[in-house]
Design a protein around this motif. Structure first.
Motif, PDB file in Angstrom:
ATOM      1  N   GLU A 121      27.483  54.397  43.631  1.00 39.50           N
ATOM      2  CA  GLU A 121      27.197  54.104  42.228  1.00 39.50           C
ATOM      3  C   GLU A 121      28.274  53.193  41.672  1.00 39.50           C
ATOM      4  O   GLU A 121      29.345  53.027  42.277  1.00 39.50           O
ATOM      5  CB  GLU A 121      27.114  55.388  41.414  1.00 39.50           C
ATOM      6  N   VAL A 122      27.983  52.612  40.521  1.00 37.73           N
ATOM      7  CA  VAL A 122      28.945  51.729  39.866  1.00 37.73           C
ATOM      8  C   VAL A 122      29.769  52.567  38.899  1.00 37.73           C
ATOM      9  O   VAL A 122      29.214  53.182  37.992  1.00 37.73           O
ATOM     10  CB  VAL A 122      28.232  50.591  39.105  1.00 37.73           C
ATOM     11  N   PRO A 123      31.089  52.634  39.077  1.00 36.76           N
ATOM     12  CA  PRO A 123      31.909  53.479  38.208  1.00 36.76           C
ATOM     13  C   PRO A 123      31.981  52.939  36.789  1.00 36.76           C
ATOM     14  O   PRO A 123      31.920  51.731  36.561  1.00 36.76           O
ATOM     15  CB  PRO A 123      33.283  53.453  38.891  1.00 36.76           C
ATOM     16  N   ARG A 124      32.116  53.861  35.837  1.00 36.70           N
ATOM     17  CA  ARG A 124      32.301  53.499  34.432  1.00 36.70           C
ATOM     18  C   ARG A 124      33.640  54.024  33.950  1.00 36.70           C
ATOM     19  O   ARG A 124      34.082  55.100  34.357  1.00 36.70           O
ATOM     20  CB  ARG A 124      31.189  54.092  33.555  1.00 36.70           C
ATOM     21  N   ASP A 125      34.309  53.272  33.069  1.00 38.47           N
ATOM     22  CA  ASP A 125      35.559  53.710  32.461  1.00 38.47           C
ATOM     23  C   ASP A 125      35.274  54.201  31.050  1.00 38.47           C
ATOM     24  O   ASP A 125      34.623  53.497  30.267  1.00 38.47           O
ATOM     25  CB  ASP A 125      36.566  52.553  32.398  1.00 38.47           C
ATOM     26  N   THR A 126      35.753  55.392  30.737  1.00 39.95           N
ATOM     27  CA  THR A 126      35.522  55.952  29.403  1.00 39.95           C
ATOM     28  C   THR A 126      36.736  55.814  28.502  1.00 39.95           C
ATOM     29  O   THR A 126      36.605  55.844  27.284  1.00 39.95           O
ATOM     30  CB  THR A 126      35.138  57.436  29.511  1.00 39.95           C
ATOM     31  N   SER A 127      37.926  55.664  29.086  1.00 43.84           N
ATOM     32  CA  SER A 127      39.142  55.531  28.276  1.00 43.84           C
ATOM     33  C   SER A 127      39.451  54.062  28.013  1.00 43.84           C
ATOM     34  O   SER A 127      39.101  53.188  28.812  1.00 43.84           O
ATOM     35  CB  SER A 127      40.327  56.193  28.987  1.00 43.84           C
ATOM     36  N   TYR A 128      40.108  53.794  26.906  1.00 47.80           N
ATOM     37  CA  TYR A 128      40.435  52.419  26.537  1.00 47.80           C
ATOM     38  C   TYR A 128      41.516  51.867  27.466  1.00 47.80           C
ATOM     39  O   TYR A 128      42.517  52.513  27.735  1.00 47.80           O
ATOM     40  CB  TYR A 128      40.918  52.341  25.092  1.00 47.80           C
ATOM     41  N   SER A 129      41.301  50.673  27.948  1.00 48.24           N
ATOM     42  CA  SER A 129      42.292  49.987  28.771  1.00 48.24           C
ATOM     43  C   SER A 129      41.976  48.503  28.761  1.00 48.24           C
ATOM     44  O   SER A 129      40.874  48.086  28.386  1.00 48.24           O
ATOM     45  CB  SER A 129      42.272  50.533  30.195  1.00 48.24           C
ATOM     46  N   LEU A 130      42.957  47.715  29.161  1.00 46.13           N
ATOM     47  CA  LEU A 130      42.754  46.272  29.270  1.00 46.13           C
ATOM     48  C   LEU A 130      42.505  45.908  30.732  1.00 46.13           C
ATOM     49  O   LEU A 130      43.019  46.552  31.646  1.00 46.13           O
ATOM     50  CB  LEU A 130      43.976  45.532  28.739  1.00 46.13           C
ATOM     51  N   HIS A 131      41.723  44.871  30.947  1.00 46.89           N
ATOM     52  CA  HIS A 131      41.289  44.506  32.294  1.00 46.89           C
ATOM     53  C   HIS A 131      41.468  43.011  32.516  1.00 46.89           C
ATOM     54  O   HIS A 131      41.389  42.211  31.578  1.00 46.89           O
ATOM     55  CB  HIS A 131      39.819  44.863  32.499  1.00 46.89           C
ATOM     56  N   LEU A 132      41.655  42.652  33.792  1.00 44.83           N
ATOM     57  CA  LEU A 132      41.738  41.253  34.207  1.00 44.83           C
ATOM     58  C   LEU A 132      40.638  41.009  35.232  1.00 44.83           C
ATOM     59  O   LEU A 132      40.607  41.644  36.281  1.00 44.83           O
ATOM     60  CB  LEU A 132      43.110  40.955  34.828  1.00 44.83           C
ATOM     61  N   TYR A 133      39.722  40.095  34.903  1.00 45.93           N
ATOM     62  CA  TYR A 133      38.578  39.821  35.767  1.00 45.93           C
ATOM     63  C   TYR A 133      38.630  38.387  36.295  1.00 45.93           C
ATOM     64  O   TYR A 133      38.846  37.442  35.526  1.00 45.93           O
ATOM     65  CB  TYR A 133      37.266  40.022  35.011  1.00 45.93           C
ATOM     66  N   GLN A 134      38.409  38.255  37.593  1.00 47.25           N
ATOM     67  CA  GLN A 134      38.261  36.948  38.229  1.00 47.25           C
ATOM     68  C   GLN A 134      36.781  36.726  38.500  1.00 47.25           C
ATOM     69  O   GLN A 134      36.195  37.383  39.365  1.00 47.25           O
ATOM     70  CB  GLN A 134      39.045  36.899  39.531  1.00 47.25           C
ATOM     71  N   ASP A 135      36.155  35.844  37.715  1.00 44.87           N
ATOM     72  CA  ASP A 135      34.764  35.466  37.972  1.00 44.87           C
ATOM     73  C   ASP A 135      34.742  34.500  39.151  1.00 44.87           C
ATOM     74  O   ASP A 135      35.562  33.583  39.227  1.00 44.87           O
ATOM     75  CB  ASP A 135      34.146  34.775  36.755  1.00 44.87           C
ATOM     76  N   MET A 136      33.779  34.681  40.056  1.00 52.61           N
ATOM     77  CA  MET A 136      33.727  33.823  41.234  1.00 52.61           C
ATOM     78  C   MET A 136      32.418  33.067  41.377  1.00 52.61           C
ATOM     79  O   MET A 136      32.393  31.947  41.855  1.00 52.61           O
ATOM     80  CB  MET A 136      33.999  34.660  42.484  1.00 52.61           C
ATOM     81  N   VAL A 137      31.308  33.670  41.011  1.00 54.45           N
ATOM     82  CA  VAL A 137      30.000  33.015  41.060  1.00 54.45           C
ATOM     83  C   VAL A 137      29.179  33.528  39.882  1.00 54.45           C
ATOM     84  O   VAL A 137      29.118  34.744  39.657  1.00 54.45           O
ATOM     85  CB  VAL A 137      29.264  33.334  42.386  1.00 54.45           C
ATOM     86  N   PRO A 138      28.561  32.632  39.104  1.00 52.36           N
ATOM     87  CA  PRO A 138      28.445  31.181  39.290  1.00 52.36           C
ATOM     88  C   PRO A 138      29.580  30.382  38.669  1.00 52.36           C
ATOM     89  O   PRO A 138      29.599  29.155  38.785  1.00 52.36           O
ATOM     90  CB  PRO A 138      27.122  30.856  38.580  1.00 52.36           C
ATOM     91  N   THR A 139      30.529  31.054  37.997  1.00 56.88           N
ATOM     92  CA  THR A 139      31.657  30.363  37.388  1.00 56.88           C
ATOM     93  C   THR A 139      32.935  30.859  38.029  1.00 56.88           C
ATOM     94  O   THR A 139      32.955  31.909  38.681  1.00 56.88           O
ATOM     95  CB  THR A 139      31.691  30.618  35.869  1.00 56.88           C
ATOM     96  N   ASN A 140      34.021  30.122  37.896  1.00 62.10           N
ATOM     97  CA  ASN A 140      35.288  30.555  38.473  1.00 62.10           C
ATOM     98  C   ASN A 140      36.374  30.572  37.395  1.00 62.10           C
ATOM     99  O   ASN A 140      37.330  29.819  37.420  1.00 62.10           O
ATOM    100  CB  ASN A 140      35.705  29.652  39.640  1.00 62.10           C
ATOM    101  N   SER A 141      36.189  31.468  36.435  1.00 63.82           N
ATOM    102  CA  SER A 141      37.135  31.603  35.341  1.00 63.82           C
ATOM    103  C   SER A 141      37.909  32.915  35.458  1.00 63.82           C
ATOM    104  O   SER A 141      37.484  33.850  36.132  1.00 63.82           O
ATOM    105  CB  SER A 141      36.406  31.540  33.998  1.00 63.82           C
ATOM    106  N   LEU A 142      39.050  32.966  34.795  1.00 64.03           N
ATOM    107  CA  LEU A 142      39.887  34.156  34.752  1.00 64.03           C
ATOM    108  C   LEU A 142      39.869  34.666  33.320  1.00 64.03           C
ATOM    109  O   LEU A 142      40.188  33.923  32.385  1.00 64.03           O
ATOM    110  CB  LEU A 142      41.305  33.815  35.197  1.00 64.03           C
ATOM    111  N   VAL A 143      39.495  35.940  33.148  1.00 65.05           N
ATOM    112  CA  VAL A 143      39.236  36.483  31.816  1.00 65.05           C
ATOM    113  C   VAL A 143      39.907  37.842  31.676  1.00 65.05           C
ATOM    114  O   VAL A 143      39.920  38.640  32.618  1.00 65.05           O
ATOM    115  CB  VAL A 143      37.713  36.657  31.587  1.00 65.05           C
ATOM    116  N   VAL A 144      40.462  38.107  30.492  1.00 63.99           N
ATOM    117  CA  VAL A 144      40.921  39.466  30.175  1.00 63.99           C
ATOM    118  C   VAL A 144      39.929  40.072  29.198  1.00 63.99           C
ATOM    119  O   VAL A 144      39.281  39.366  28.417  1.00 63.99           O
ATOM    120  CB  VAL A 144      42.343  39.478  29.585  1.00 63.99           C
ATOM    121  N   SER A 145      39.813  41.391  29.241  1.00 62.81           N
ATOM    122  CA  SER A 145      38.807  42.061  28.423  1.00 62.81           C
ATOM    123  C   SER A 145      39.210  43.501  28.163  1.00 62.81           C
ATOM    124  O   SER A 145      39.953  44.108  28.950  1.00 62.81           O
ATOM    125  CB  SER A 145      37.447  42.020  29.126  1.00 62.81           C
ATOM    126  N   ASN A 146      38.720  44.050  27.036  1.00 58.47           N
ATOM    127  CA  ASN A 146      38.885  45.485  26.803  1.00 58.47           C
ATOM    128  C   ASN A 146      37.604  46.232  27.164  1.00 58.47           C
ATOM    129  O   ASN A 146      37.471  47.421  26.881  1.00 58.47           O
ATOM    130  CB  ASN A 146      39.307  45.765  25.353  1.00 58.47           C
TER     131      ASN A 146
END
Length: 261
Positions: free
Chosen positions: A111-136
């Motif tokens: 299954e795909v895990p879900r986060d319930t507590s607040y935290s900051l994240h760093l995501y590397q998009d690879m397809v179809p775009t190759n951007s680096l994004v932070v998100s809450n």
């Protein structure tokens, strides 16, 4: 000789090959003298998969060994808009290959895990775009925010991305210790994360995501993978958990060492 179908993420491509996954990874990462070298990530695709968008049968017919028995390394089927035309159910193992050609395979999570507590994240998009994004937003929320329930005008039919470690910056972007984070853009990263931090009084943040780099290198340190890899097409999303550092050291030592040179 068998014909395998591979969905490459670096770069995006659908490929037919006579090579099994480990040998394909070695070829694709180290290649021939004229090919640029580097780590590669790819899925094995169900060989029975067919689509009106891809001319797979013609590629399979061309994917035959040479007269001396040498296997055909690759026949490119498509290098454009591959993910959006691949159903998630057609994807098999996810393979990670180091720049030295060592390959390991990851199984899909239950299954795909879900986060319930607040935290900051760093995501590397690879397809179809190759951007680096932070998100809450947690990984599923982030995926939905750019696909099925877009928060802005930007919308993708699908997305492959990985969450990377932030260490102490996930909780304290202003004063958190950098530790062993290898990123060369720490100052810019802190600034982006601070824009997502909730205001005083625990009021919700007014911004869910912040771009760090619009166009970012597709290569990243495998040791920085926080939890695993995510791939989705429309409402279907799958999770491929990364092996722990201890398991990689104990059971895949050659891969681990070549990944951290």
């Amino acid at each position: 000789m068998d014909v395998h179908l591979y969905f490459s993420l670096i770069p995006e491509a659908l490929i037919a090959s006579n090579l099994p996954p480990e040998k394909f990874g070695q070829y694709y990462a180290t290649g021939s003298s004229y090919k640029s070298k580097g780590q590669c990530i790819f899925f094995e695709v169900d060989p029975k998969f067919r689509s009106g968008y891809f001319d797979i049968d013609t590629a399979v017919a061309r994917c035959v060994p040479k007269a001396d028995g040498t296997p055909k390394h690759s026949v490119y089927i498509s290098v454009y808009r591959v993910l959006e035309h691949l159903p998630i159910k057609a994807l098999g193992k996810l393979y990670l290959t180091t720049a030295y050609g060592h390959t390991i395979g990851l199984e899909r999570g239950a299954e795909v895990p879900r986060d319930t507590s607040y935290s900051l994240h760093l995501y590397q998009d690879m397809v179809p775009t190759n951007s680096l994004v932070v998100s809450n937003l947690d990984p599923v929320g982030f995926y939905e925010s750019v696909t099925t329930h877009p928060l802005k005008f930007i919308r993708f039919p699908g997305l492959f991305f990985v969450e990377l470690e932030l260490g102490e910056l996930a909780e304290d972007p202003e004063n958190g210790n950098i530790g062993d984070l290898p990123y060369s853009f720490i100052h810019h990263l802190r600034e982006a994360l601070l824009e997502l931090k909730p205001p005083a009084g625990n009021e919700p943040s007014t911004k869910e995501t912040k771009m760090v780099h619009r166009v970012h290198s597709l290569e990243f340190p495998y040791r920085m993978v926080k939890r695993g890899f995510y791939v989705g097409n429309g409402h279907d999303i799958a999770f491929y958990p990364m092996l722990s550092h201890r398991e990689l050291r104990d059971n895949y030592n050659q891969w681990w060492r070549s990944a951290n040179v």
